[in-house]
Design a protein around this motif. Structure first.
Motif, PDB file in Angstrom:
ATOM      1  N   ARG A 158       0.854  -1.196   0.000  1.00 59.54           N
ATOM      2  CA  ARG A 158       0.000   0.000   0.000  1.00 59.54           C
ATOM      3  C   ARG A 158       0.885   1.240   0.000  1.00 59.54           C
ATOM      4  O   ARG A 158       1.435   1.639   1.013  1.00 59.54           O
ATOM      5  CB  ARG A 158      -0.935  -0.016   1.210  1.00 59.54           C
ATOM      6  CG  ARG A 158      -1.901   1.144   1.266  1.00 59.54           C
ATOM      7  CD  ARG A 158      -3.007   0.900   2.294  1.00 59.54           C
ATOM      8  NE  ARG A 158      -2.490   0.569   3.611  1.00 59.54           N
ATOM      9  CZ  ARG A 158      -2.090   1.464   4.511  1.00 59.54           C
ATOM     10  NH1 ARG A 158      -2.118   2.759   4.217  1.00 59.54           N
ATOM     11  NH2 ARG A 158      -1.647   1.078   5.690  1.00 59.54           N
ATOM     12  N   SER A 161      -2.460   7.022  -0.930  1.00 61.02           N
ATOM     13  CA  SER A 161      -3.892   7.135  -1.187  1.00 61.02           C
ATOM     14  C   SER A 161      -4.269   8.603  -1.328  1.00 61.02           C
ATOM     15  O   SER A 161      -3.573   9.490  -0.817  1.00 61.02           O
ATOM     16  CB  SER A 161      -4.709   6.486  -0.056  1.00 61.02           C
ATOM     17  OG  SER A 161      -4.440   7.112   1.180  1.00 61.02           O
ATOM     18  N   LEU A 170      -6.640   4.413  -4.106  1.00 61.22           N
ATOM     19  CA  LEU A 170      -5.560   3.693  -3.423  1.00 61.22           C
ATOM     20  C   LEU A 170      -4.548   3.225  -4.463  1.00 61.22           C
ATOM     21  O   LEU A 170      -4.902   2.547  -5.432  1.00 61.22           O
ATOM     22  CB  LEU A 170      -6.137   2.499  -2.671  1.00 61.22           C
ATOM     23  CG  LEU A 170      -5.184   1.653  -1.834  1.00 61.22           C
ATOM     24  CD1 LEU A 170      -4.627   2.470  -0.672  1.00 61.22           C
ATOM     25  CD2 LEU A 170      -5.895   0.410  -1.313  1.00 61.22           C
ATOM     26  N   GLY A 172      -1.147   1.075  -5.215  1.00 56.76           N
ATOM     27  CA  GLY A 172      -0.320  -0.001  -4.701  1.00 56.76           C
ATOM     28  C   GLY A 172       0.898  -0.226  -5.577  1.00 56.76           C
ATOM     29  O   GLY A 172       0.834  -0.061  -6.800  1.00 56.76           O
TER      30      GLY A 172
END
Length: 199
Positions: A158, A161, A170, A172
């Motif tokens: 992660r 965001s 979000l 990644g």
């Protein structure tokens, strides 16, 4: 310029009608936090049609999730998440994960079928510098749930965001992948479809 313009002021229903006719990939997002062997492990999955590739160097992807969703509550406490691309054989999973369910291994197992926890640490050469508590964060999260029957899977750290209205974008960083075949399921106009012939 004599004819009347077809452009109209924004209306929610008109926008939704347009968006419904845009084919979108069908993916399942998964995340977990807690101890891998603990009955209190919190694990969750959610069907999502807002997924895109962002960058290859570094390898970034993005998904959009509703702010008040239970999925976001798990993601906020997770260091990583999984993105699973589906094929026609996974249509039932897409429907199951589109329904609300409790956050726990029992409800997840019923919808997921065979799955495993994949450790982020196994695929990351170093703790990302933008996390002061990165070492503890990765230790606390034992892995990312990976659905073994999905067409393909992306295991992601992660990264960042962004606030976007009633959703969170979000981003990644992909640290591991798994692929079996490439006959993707798509969603359009409230129904699932498969890609047709090349034109």
């Amino acid at each position: 310029m004599g004819s009347e313009s077809s452009v109209r002021k924004f209306e929610k229903e008109s926008m939704l009608d347009i968006l419904r006719h845009i084919p979108a990939p069908v993916v399942i997002i998964t995340a977990a936090y807690g101890e891998a062997n603990d009955d209190n492990l919190q694990v969750r999955g959610m069907t999502c049609s807002s997924f895109t590739s962002v960058s290859l160097e570094p390898p970034f992807i993005s998904v959009c999730l509703r702010k008040n969703s239970l999925m976001m509550q798990v993601l906020e406490r997770s260091a990583g998440f999984g993105v699973h691309l589906l094929n026609e054989e996974n249509k039932q999973k897409a429907g199951d994960f589109a329904k609300p369910h409790d956050t726990g291994k029992g409800p997840f197992n019923e919808a997921a079928g065979p799955w495993e926890l994949v450790s982020l640490r196994d695929y990351m050469s170093e703790v990302p510098p933008n996390h002061a508590e990165g070492q503890e964060e990765l230790d606390a999260v034992k892995g990312v749930p990976v659905l073994q029957e999905s067409m393909a899977a992306l295991v992601c750290y992660r990264k960042m965001s962004f606030d976007a209205g009633d959703h969170i974008i979000l981003v990644g960083e992909v640290v591991a992948t798994s692929a079996h075949d490439f006959h993707p399921l798509i969603y359009m106009n409230r129904h699932y479809h498969q890609l047709g012939h090349e034109v």
